[in-house]
Design a protein around this motif. Structure first.
Motif, PDB file in Angstrom:
ATOM      1  N   SER A  77      -3.638  -2.568  -6.590  1.00  0.00           N
ATOM      2  CA  SER A  77      -4.838  -2.500  -5.758  1.00  0.00           C
ATOM      3  C   SER A  77      -5.516  -3.856  -5.629  1.00  0.00           C
TER       4      SER A  77
ATOM      5  N   SER B  41      -8.164   4.078  -5.833  1.00  0.00           N
ATOM      6  CA  SER B  41      -7.724   2.904  -6.574  1.00  0.00           C
ATOM      7  C   SER B  41      -7.983   1.633  -5.778  1.00  0.00           C
ATOM      8  N   GLY B  42      -7.673   1.667  -4.480  1.00  0.00           N
ATOM      9  CA  GLY B  42      -7.887   0.495  -3.645  1.00  0.00           C
ATOM     10  C   GLY B  42      -9.358   0.159  -3.471  1.00  0.00           C
TER      11      GLY B  42
ATOM     12  N   SER C  94       0.833  -1.212   0.000  1.00  0.00           N
ATOM     13  CA  SER C  94       0.000   0.000   0.000  1.00  0.00           C
ATOM     14  C   SER C  94       0.860   1.251   0.000  1.00  0.00           C
TER      15      SER C  94
ATOM     16  N   GLN D  13      -1.743   0.450 -11.393  1.00  0.00           N
ATOM     17  CA  GLN D  13      -2.599   0.779 -10.250  1.00  0.00           C
ATOM     18  C   GLN D  13      -3.569  -0.355  -9.950  1.00  0.00           C
TER      19      GLN D  13
ATOM     20  N   GLU E 229      -4.887   7.298  -4.447  1.00  0.00           N
ATOM     21  CA  GLU E 229      -4.397   5.995  -3.982  1.00  0.00           C
ATOM     22  C   GLU E 229      -5.488   5.224  -3.256  1.00  0.00           C
TER      23      GLU E 229
ATOM     24  N   ARG F 197       2.204   1.771  -3.395  1.00  0.00           N
ATOM     25  CA  ARG F 197       1.171   2.340  -4.276  1.00  0.00           C
ATOM     26  C   ARG F 197       1.033   3.841  -4.046  1.00  0.00           C
TER      27      ARG F 197
END
Length: 292
Positions: free
Chosen positions: A199, A119-120, A51, A195, A116, A54
């Motif tokens: 993710s 995206s997750g 994470s 990404q 970020e 990312r």
């Protein structure tokens, strides 16, 4: 939603679950296999590292530097804050604010955190929707769209367009800045696959941690019976109506496990273990808190 209401939501749902399933949950908690908890904690370390990577990758697309060590420490601290405060975003807002210190423009630091996290969440939503559509108890979902539904969608789209048109010019420039940030850090053809891959890997790690919590209970059924339920349970944690998902997560498990003809207490116990383990996994954030 005010913080007090989120707290009350979590307490109310947990109270109802404890009244209905408390004895069964306590019985299962006394028989957990600690080895699976160690495996789960190990997965959370990889989860935070990925994470943080990312976040650094997103920030780099916006032309702002973020050292690896700082990214990991700040991510742990943000996770800890999100675990103990309502809403689940206070920690992220704080790491964006701290990252922006000393920058001529603070906007990119906040954009990096928002993109970020977006995206997750998109990855988790995609997994949950995929499971919901193809999960055997419900089969493929049929979503008939009536003419009234199409008209409502058209009116909603028109309202959005009109609202954007009414935004003052300086606010439109702000929206344009965010649009460019989204394009650079998420939607560019070179960036989007990276990404999504990162993710999806992070989302898979959340599912794996929950799976370890179920396996720690030594379930009598194969993983194929309960594994598809996990993304649906985790999806409810994205709803900002509780503290760190407490209550919503356990309530979803209580509803979903019986649909697969599994004991509700098993799903609830796994949810409780997941919440406790998530809090324990965030404790390295205390190091950052003490240092600050």
């Amino acid at each position: 939603m005010p913080r007090l209401i989120r707290l009350l939501v979590s307490l109310a749902i947990l109270g109802l679950i404890a009244r209905q399933f408390g004895a069964g949950v306590l019985e299962r908690l006394q028989a957990i296999e600690p080895g699976w908890m160690i495996v789960a904690l190990s997965i959370t370390v990889a989860q935070v590292l990925l994470s943080a990577w990312r976040w650094r990758f997103t920030a780099a697309r916006l032309q702002i530097a973020l050292p690896a060590g700082r990214a990991v420490g700040e991510y742990y601290l943000a996770t800890l804050v999100n675990q103990v405060l309502p809403g689940g975003v206070v920690g992220d807002a704080q790491r964006a604010w701290r990252h922006s210190q000393g920058m001529p423009r603070r906007g990119p630091a906040f954009q990096a955190v928002v993109i970020e996290r977006l995206s997750g969440q998109l990855a988790m939503v995609a997994i949950a929707v995929g499971v919901w559509v193809y999960w055997p108890p419900g089969g493929a979902l049929s979503l008939p769209i009536s003419s009234g539904g199409l008209a409502l969608a058209a009116l909603t789209a028109a309202a959005v367009v009109i609202a954007i048109g009414l935004i003052p010019r300086h606010r439109r420039a702000w929206l344009g800045d965010w649009r460019r940030a989204l394009h650079s850090a998420l939607l560019t053809p070179r960036v989007l696959p990276i990404q999504l891959a990162a993710s999806l890997a992070v989302a898979a790690s959340y599912i794996a941690v929950y799976a370890c919590c179920v396996l720690a209970l030594d379930p009598a059924t194969p993983a194929s019976a309960w594994l598809p339920l996990i993304p649906l349970v985790l999806f409810t944690m994205l709803i900002p109506a509780s503290i760190a998902g407490w209550g919503l997560r356990e309530g979803a498990a209580a509803l979903l496990w019986p649909l697969a003809e599994l004991p509700a207490a098993e799903g609830i116990t796994a949810a409780v273990l997941y919440g406790a383990l998530s809090l324990a996994a965030s404790t390295p954030g205390l190091i950052m808190l003490i240092r600050r």
